[in-house]
Design an enzyme around this catalytic site. Structure first.
Site, PDB file in Angstrom:
ATOM      1  N   LEU A   1      59.972  54.230  86.081  1.00  0.00           N
ATOM      2  CA  LEU A   1      58.762  55.153  86.676  1.00  0.00           C
ATOM      3  C   LEU A   1      57.687  54.221  87.424  1.00  0.00           C
ATOM      4  O   LEU A   1      57.344  53.301  87.236  1.00  0.00           O
ATOM      5  CB  LEU A   1      57.962  55.624  85.347  1.00  0.00           C
ATOM      6  CG  LEU A   1      58.667  56.739  84.459  1.00  0.00           C
ATOM      7  CD1 LEU A   1      58.111  56.833  83.196  1.00  0.00           C
ATOM      8  CD2 LEU A   1      58.565  57.957  85.315  1.00  0.00           C
TER       9      LEU A   1
ATOM     10  N   GLN B   1      68.093  60.895  87.353  1.00  0.00           N
ATOM     11  CA  GLN B   1      67.622  60.776  85.745  1.00  0.00           C
ATOM     12  C   GLN B   1      66.650  61.915  85.485  1.00  0.00           C
ATOM     13  O   GLN B   1      65.433  62.085  85.965  1.00  0.00           O
ATOM     14  CB  GLN B   1      67.196  59.300  85.511  1.00  0.00           C
ATOM     15  CG  GLN B   1      67.036  59.411  84.000  1.00  0.00           C
ATOM     16  CD  GLN B   1      66.341  58.037  83.545  1.00  0.00           C
ATOM     17  OE1 GLN B   1      65.214  57.721  83.745  1.00  0.00           O
ATOM     18  NE2 GLN B   1      67.220  57.211  82.615  1.00  0.00           N
TER      19      GLN B   1
ATOM     20  N   CYS C   1      63.391  56.203  76.864  1.00  0.00           N
ATOM     21  CA  CYS C   1      62.098  55.832  76.945  1.00  0.00           C
ATOM     22  C   CYS C   1      61.141  56.184  76.055  1.00  0.00           C
ATOM     23  O   CYS C   1      61.272  57.141  75.198  1.00  0.00           O
ATOM     24  CB  CYS C   1      61.518  56.853  78.331  1.00  0.00           C
ATOM     25  SG  CYS C   1      59.901  56.248  78.875  1.00  0.00           S
TER      26      CYS C   1
ATOM     27  N   HIS D   1      70.654  50.269  76.661  1.00  0.00           N
ATOM     28  CA  HIS D   1      69.502  49.349  76.745  1.00  0.00           C
ATOM     29  C   HIS D   1      69.653  48.468  75.542  1.00  0.00           C
ATOM     30  O   HIS D   1      69.471  49.169  74.397  1.00  0.00           O
ATOM     31  CB  HIS D   1      68.387  49.799  76.729  1.00  0.00           C
ATOM     32  CG  HIS D   1      66.948  48.873  77.090  1.00  0.00           C
ATOM     33  ND1 HIS D   1      65.840  48.978  77.891  1.00  0.00           N
ATOM     34  CD2 HIS D   1      67.012  47.663  76.662  1.00  0.00           C
ATOM     35  CE1 HIS D   1      65.332  47.871  77.875  1.00  0.00           C
ATOM     36  NE2 HIS D   1      65.696  47.026  76.985  1.00  0.00           N
TER      37      HIS D   1
ATOM     38  N   ASN E   1      72.162  47.368  79.858  1.00  0.00           N
ATOM     39  CA  ASN E   1      71.016  47.096  80.517  1.00  0.00           C
ATOM     40  C   ASN E   1      70.251  46.345  79.582  1.00  0.00           C
ATOM     41  O   ASN E   1      70.289  46.486  78.430  1.00  0.00           O
ATOM     42  CB  ASN E   1      70.435  48.457  80.652  1.00  0.00           C
ATOM     43  CG  ASN E   1      68.823  48.381  81.173  1.00  0.00           C
ATOM     44  OD1 ASN E   1      67.935  49.184  80.778  1.00  0.00           O
ATOM     45  ND2 ASN E   1      68.646  47.640  82.187  1.00  0.00           N
ATOM     46  N   GLY E   2      68.998  45.439  79.839  1.00  0.00           N
ATOM     47  CA  GLY E   2      67.840  44.742  79.212  1.00  0.00           C
ATOM     48  C   GLY E   2      68.074  43.529  79.230  1.00  0.00           C
ATOM     49  O   GLY E   2      69.331  42.752  79.026  1.00  0.00           O
TER      50      GLY E   2
ATOM     51  N   GLY F   1      66.797  45.924  85.950  1.00  0.00           N
ATOM     52  CA  GLY F   1      65.736  46.769  86.419  1.00  0.00           C
ATOM     53  C   GLY F   1      64.655  45.956  87.070  1.00  0.00           C
ATOM     54  O   GLY F   1      64.602  45.708  88.267  1.00  0.00           O
TER      55      GLY F   1
END
Length: 348
Positions: free
Chosen positions: A34, A84, A114, A185, A225-226, A247
């Protein structure tokens, strides 16, 4: 209005180019973020990798269906590109899916990860992990209306609901709904008590849980992810999983993308230098300035490209001090670029 790809043959050619070398474009992707991965950011990133899969910021169904702006705009160079979506109304998601497919998106992704209060209040994001039947209904509704892939991005758990069985319940419903792939994630989310930033850092990473998920559901395409900060780490994860998503590391050190095609897609094309990437961005800047875009909205995404090199601070400072000025144009970028020694070896 940003240029839009509408021709199906053009989209097909873009997709084929993106999978050269025998790998799915989802093998490596840049996470939706975002306020960060807007269309200017994605165009800039694409200059460094033609294979990395790019994601939009999360866009809510309400913004698409009732907002005054064009929330689906993108440039054709951004492919392969995933939209997304944020939402929990199956009918609204299905309508948005149709619109996205018509506009030329390559894939759709439902946000089930999120943790922000704003997202929870809209009944979407990570709180949906507690509603696996609803998430499955949302996916099935989109799948019924479009031919492009529909995927889900989630966490490994929420609050006290963080057992492996809890995660598997969601995954099994997603498989039944026909989900094409899953991005996990590898942290749980605390829906109360932690900010979105803290939720990216405080809950411990559990990569092994994601590996186990792939072992138990081998037919499901799963990306992780993460906390991943390098392509060396990405290679380790790819020994267990189908894809890796980075990210903030990519955003803060975007030139990492210049290594992706050779390292993960066996693409031996010549890699552009950092200076050349910025020069390649100038025509886009000119085009966008002509459409009324504020220079700083583009250059803010480029601040980290010289990270760790002589002149990096001067580059950032010149852009930060001048890109906001009325009438600022490409001369600001060229002047900032001149502050970074081009003789520096910046790729090996």
């Amino acid at each position: 209005m940003t240029e839009i790809v509408r021709d199906s043959n053009s989209r097909k050619n873009q997709s084929e180019a993106a999978t050269a070398g025998g790998f799915s474009s989802g093998r490596f992707s840049v996470a939706p973020m975002l306020d960060w991965t807007d269309r200017h950011c994605r165009y800039f990133h694409r200059l460094m990798s033609r294979h990395a899969q790019l994601y939009t910021e999360m866009v809510t169904t309400g913004a698409i269906l009732h907002g005054k702006g064009d929330y689906l705009a993108f440039s054709p160079e951004e492919h392969p590109l995933v939209l997304q979506l944020g939402g929990s109304d199956p009918a609204a998601l299905a309508r948005c899916a149709v619109l996205a497919e018509q506009r030329g998106y390559d894939e759709l992704n439902l946000n089930v990860g999120c943790p922000s209060d704003r997202v929870q209040n809209g009944m979407f994001g990570a709180c949906l992990m507690a509603e696996p039947a609803l998430v499955a209904e949302c996916v099935a509704a989109m799948k019924a209306e479009v031919a492009i892939p529909v995927t889900v991005k989630t966490r490994i758990g929420i609050d006290e609901q963080d057992s492996y069985g809890f995660l598997c319940t969601l995954v099994e419903r997603l498989i039944e709904a026909g989900t094409d792939s899953l991005i996990v994630h590898a942290r749980k989310a605390w829906l109360k008590g932690l900010s979105p930033r803290e939720n990216r850092e405080i809950p411990p990473l559990d990569y092994e849980r994601v590996y186990r998920l792939k072992r138990d559901y081998p037919g499901l395409t799963i990306a992780i992810n993460g906390g991943i900060k390098s392509l060396d780490e990405a290679r380790v994860h790819l020994e267990h999983l189908d894809g890796v998503m980075l990210g903030r590391e990519v955003y803060q050190n975007p030139y990492l993308l210049a290594e992706v095609d050779a390292a993960l897609f066996n693409d031996g094309r010549e890699v552009p230098s950092r200076h050349q990437v910025i020069r390649n961005l100038l025509p886009y800047i000119e085009r966008e300035l002509g459409r009324g875009t504020y220079l700083g909205n583009i250059t803010r995404h480029t601040l980290g490209i010289f990270q760790g090199l002589p002149g990096a601070r001067a580059w950032r400072r010149h852009l930060s001090e001048n890109a906001h000025r009325p009438g600022a144009g490409t001369e600001v970028v060229e002047a900032a670029l001149a502050k970074v020694p081009e003789a520096v070896v910046d790729y090996s």
